[in-house]
Design a protein around this motif. Structure first.
Motif, PDB file in Angstrom:
ATOM      1  N   VAL A   8       0.836  -1.041   0.201  1.00 47.77           N
ATOM      2  CA  VAL A   8      -0.266   0.000  -0.163  1.00 47.77           C
ATOM      3  C   VAL A   8       1.140   1.323  -0.036  1.00 47.77           C
ATOM      4  N   LYS A  10       0.964   5.643  -0.524  1.00 49.57           N
ATOM      5  CA  LYS A  10       0.228   6.700  -0.176  1.00 49.57           C
ATOM      6  C   LYS A  10       0.604   8.004  -0.542  1.00 49.57           C
ATOM      7  N   ILE A  27      -7.049  -0.736   2.314  1.00 48.96           N
ATOM      8  CA  ILE A  27      -6.796  -1.750   0.991  1.00 48.96           C
ATOM      9  C   ILE A  27      -7.998  -3.206   1.746  1.00 48.96           C
ATOM     10  N   LEU A 119     -12.984   1.181  -5.971  1.00 43.72           N
ATOM     11  CA  LEU A 119     -12.099   1.202  -5.912  1.00 43.72           C
ATOM     12  C   LEU A 119     -11.826   2.693  -6.444  1.00 43.72           C
ATOM     13  N   TYR A 122     -11.714   5.335  -3.218  1.00 45.68           N
ATOM     14  CA  TYR A 122     -10.400   4.946  -2.563  1.00 45.68           C
ATOM     15  C   TYR A 122      -9.664   5.541  -3.233  1.00 45.68           C
ATOM     16  N   ILE A 124      -8.141   3.375  -5.244  1.00 46.78           N
ATOM     17  CA  ILE A 124      -7.174   2.570  -5.092  1.00 46.78           C
ATOM     18  C   ILE A 124      -6.745   2.263  -6.697  1.00 46.78           C
ATOM     19  N   VAL A 151      -4.012   5.358  -3.135  1.00 41.30           N
ATOM     20  CA  VAL A 151      -3.540   3.575  -2.802  1.00 41.30           C
ATOM     21  C   VAL A 151      -3.320   3.137  -3.825  1.00 41.30           C
ATOM     22  N   VAL A 153      -2.158  -1.051  -4.858  1.00 34.71           N
ATOM     23  CA  VAL A 153      -2.269  -2.486  -5.249  1.00 34.71           C
ATOM     24  C   VAL A 153      -1.212  -3.111  -5.488  1.00 34.71           C
TER      25      VAL A 153
END
Length: 154
Positions: A8, A10, A27, A119, A122, A124, A151, A153
């Motif tokens: 993760v 940020k 996550i 997704l 946030y 992601i 974020v 992944v």
């Protein structure tokens, strides 16, 4: 997709508002939704195979004399039936399996939308997912989009 060892990241200027999710919580939420989606897809695939087996057996039995003996597993016990008795039961089971597959497909679509919304909400991004050109320029190879949650992944 992601596994339990996800990385993760940020962006540095990120400030979390009251009630906002941390990157780790985001996550974890993503992984939970993804596992639920995988479970639905796995069950649907399993039922599709069972449906194909039912179809194969039904097609085979339709060409056999109705008075012929056949055997069917019922609760772990092999029971002797005639084709005439077993064919309607198999067709009924096949219809039930089809209904369950339809329900699972709807749940799978709903879960997919929920996952996509999560997704997006946030921010992601999955490793290997194409970033927008502006985000790539802002992050300069860090693999992180420079907006609120950012974020990543892997």
């Amino acid at each position: 997709m992601a596994d339990s060892g996800s990385r993760v990241s940020k962006s540095s200027g990120n400030s979390m508002g009251k009630g906002a999710m941390s990157a780790e919580q985001a996550i974890t939420g993503f992984n939970r939704l993804w596992q639920e989606q995988r479970g639905l897809a796995s069950k649907a695939a399993e039922l599709e195979m069972e449906l194909n087996e039912h179809s194969l057996v039904i097609d085979t039995l339709k060409e056999v004399d109705e008075t012929c003996k056949c055997y069917r597993m019922v609760g772990g016990v092999l029971v002797e039936w005639t084709v005439k008795e077993v064919l309607p039961a198999l067709e009924g089971n096949k219809e039930q399996i089809q209904k369950i597959i339809e329900t699972l497909s709807q749940q799978l679509q709903t879960k997919g939308k929920e996952l996509s919304e999560f997704l997006e909400k946030y921010n992601i991004r999955l490793m290997g997912e194409d970033e927008k050109p502006a985000a790539r320029e802002n992050s300069e190879g860090t693999g992180v989009k420079s907006s609120s949650a950012g974020v990543l992944v892997s």
